[in-house]
Design a protein around this motif. Sequence first.
Motif, short mmCIF file in Angstrom:
data_model
loop_
_atom_site.label_atom_id
_atom_site.label_comp_id
_atom_site.label_asym_id
_atom_site.label_seq_id
_atom_site.Cartn_x
_atom_site.Cartn_y
_atom_site.Cartn_z
N GLY A 1 -36.64 -46.67 4.33
CA GLY A 1 -36.02 -45.76 3.38
C GLY A 1 -36.29 -46.16 1.96
O GLY A 1 -36.56 -47.33 1.66
N THR A 2 -36.25 -45.20 1.08
CA THR A 2 -36.55 -45.45 -0.33
C THR A 2 -35.31 -45.38 -1.21
O THR A 2 -35.40 -45.50 -2.43
N ASP A 3 -34.14 -45.19 -0.59
CA ASP A 3 -32.90 -45.06 -1.36
C ASP A 3 -32.37 -46.46 -1.68
O ASP A 3 -31.57 -47.03 -0.95
N ARG A 4 -32.84 -47.00 -2.80
CA ARG A 4 -32.42 -48.34 -3.20
C ARG A 4 -30.93 -48.39 -3.50
O ARG A 4 -30.24 -49.37 -3.19
N ALA A 5 -30.41 -47.30 -4.09
CA ALA A 5 -28.99 -47.26 -4.42
C ALA A 5 -28.13 -47.37 -3.16
O ALA A 5 -27.08 -48.04 -3.17
N ALA A 6 -28.56 -46.73 -2.08
CA ALA A 6 -27.80 -46.81 -0.84
C ALA A 6 -27.82 -48.23 -0.28
O ALA A 6 -26.82 -48.71 0.25
N ALA A 7 -28.97 -48.90 -0.43
CA ALA A 7 -29.06 -50.28 0.03
C ALA A 7 -28.14 -51.19 -0.79
O ALA A 7 -27.53 -52.12 -0.25
N VAL A 8 -28.05 -50.91 -2.07
CA VAL A 8 -27.16 -51.69 -2.93
C VAL A 8 -25.71 -51.50 -2.49
O VAL A 8 -24.94 -52.46 -2.39
N GLU A 9 -25.32 -50.25 -2.23
CA GLU A 9 -23.96 -49.99 -1.79
C GLU A 9 -23.67 -50.68 -0.46
O GLU A 9 -22.55 -51.17 -0.23
N SER A 10 -24.68 -50.76 0.40
CA SER A 10 -24.50 -51.47 1.66
C SER A 10 -24.26 -52.96 1.42
O SER A 10 -23.40 -53.58 2.06
N GLU A 11 -24.99 -53.53 0.47
CA GLU A 11 -24.79 -54.95 0.13
C GLU A 11 -23.42 -55.18 -0.49
O GLU A 11 -22.80 -56.22 -0.29
N LEU A 12 -22.94 -54.18 -1.23
CA LEU A 12 -21.62 -54.31 -1.85
C LEU A 12 -20.50 -54.34 -0.81
O LEU A 12 -19.38 -54.79 -1.11
N ALA A 13 -20.79 -53.86 0.38
CA ALA A 13 -19.77 -53.86 1.43
C ALA A 13 -19.54 -55.25 2.01
O ALA A 13 -18.56 -55.46 2.73
N ALA A 14 -20.42 -56.22 1.69
CA ALA A 14 -20.28 -57.57 2.23
C ALA A 14 -19.08 -58.27 1.60
O ALA A 14 -18.78 -58.07 0.42
N PRO A 15 -18.37 -59.10 2.34
CA PRO A 15 -17.23 -59.84 1.78
C PRO A 15 -17.64 -60.65 0.55
O PRO A 15 -18.67 -61.35 0.57
N GLY A 16 -16.86 -60.56 -0.50
CA GLY A 16 -17.13 -61.33 -1.70
C GLY A 16 -18.04 -60.66 -2.70
O GLY A 16 -18.16 -61.13 -3.84
#
Length: 327
Positions: free
Chosen positions: A57-72
């Motif tokens: 996928g090319t949606d970098r913003a979506a990948a960032v939001e996924s990383e933001l879901a990680a604890p901390g």
Amino acid sequence: MTSNLGLSVLAPDGIPEIRPGDDLAALVVAALAPVDGDVVLVTSKVVSKAEGRLRPGTDRAAAVESELAAPGARVVARRGPTTIVRTRLGLTMAAAGVDASNVEPGSVLLLPADPDGTARLLRREIAARTGANVAVVVTDTAGRAWRTGQTDIAIGAAGLVVLDDHSGRSDRYGNELVVTAPALADELAGAAELAQGKLAGRPFALVRGRADLVLAATEDGPGAAALVRGEGEDLFGYGAREAVVRALAGHPADRPPFGAPASAEEVAAAVAVVLGTAPEPVDGGLAVRPDPRLAPLAFAHGWSVDHGLVASRQEGAEKAVIRPVTP
């Protein structure tokens, strides 16, 4: 007695495209032929590729939001399309380190899951195959507050003195040093990047001449995690706009990035600047006329409003009280 210190950096061409499951240690040994005392540096990009951190996928913003879901993990600042994130590892990076450059079209690359762990594993594998005691650094590119441009930093390390704390030492004039602490791992990462370049396909580098920084084979050291300030220790835990919003919202979970409670003297000075009046000391806190700006001001300093009003000893009028927040 004087000493001459020489440093050499090698970043060879000819490294093949890294795929999931590739043996990085074998590729490093073949490309660099490391010996005792060398520092081996590997970009996080090839580590992530080998560890299967490529996402379709090319949606970098979506990948960032996924990383933001990680604890901390949390947002530090947003400016237009740019999002600065403190990741689950404590690294503060644009887009949470999610990268879309030097990867196959139609995909994005996440940071390694455990850069210090990868560095330790690579160090052991290199020793097993060559008998050499080396240090290993996993590098990544990061921007810096107050400065334009990026430089490489260490996000993983093993077998290396990553920080040289000069506290308590004296300079040549006899001045005692208090806060000087060169980030040696970051300096080595920057030196390696000069030889690697960004577009030349040289993901491995070897620095020779600093064997004094390489730890004994039985000691991995604290890793690059030792270079990450703890939550609340960074003076810039939020961007300027975000700090205002978080203080106004006043959510308890947003307190840590503001740090430990400020002293009464510091809070009193801030109150005087914002409200135009000096507060009175009272029973472990400060009393001042009620004002809607008081709650966010107190929050930003690690204090809170005690909702019981007190009578001012000087004026006889009711005043609001703020007190430092206790853990």
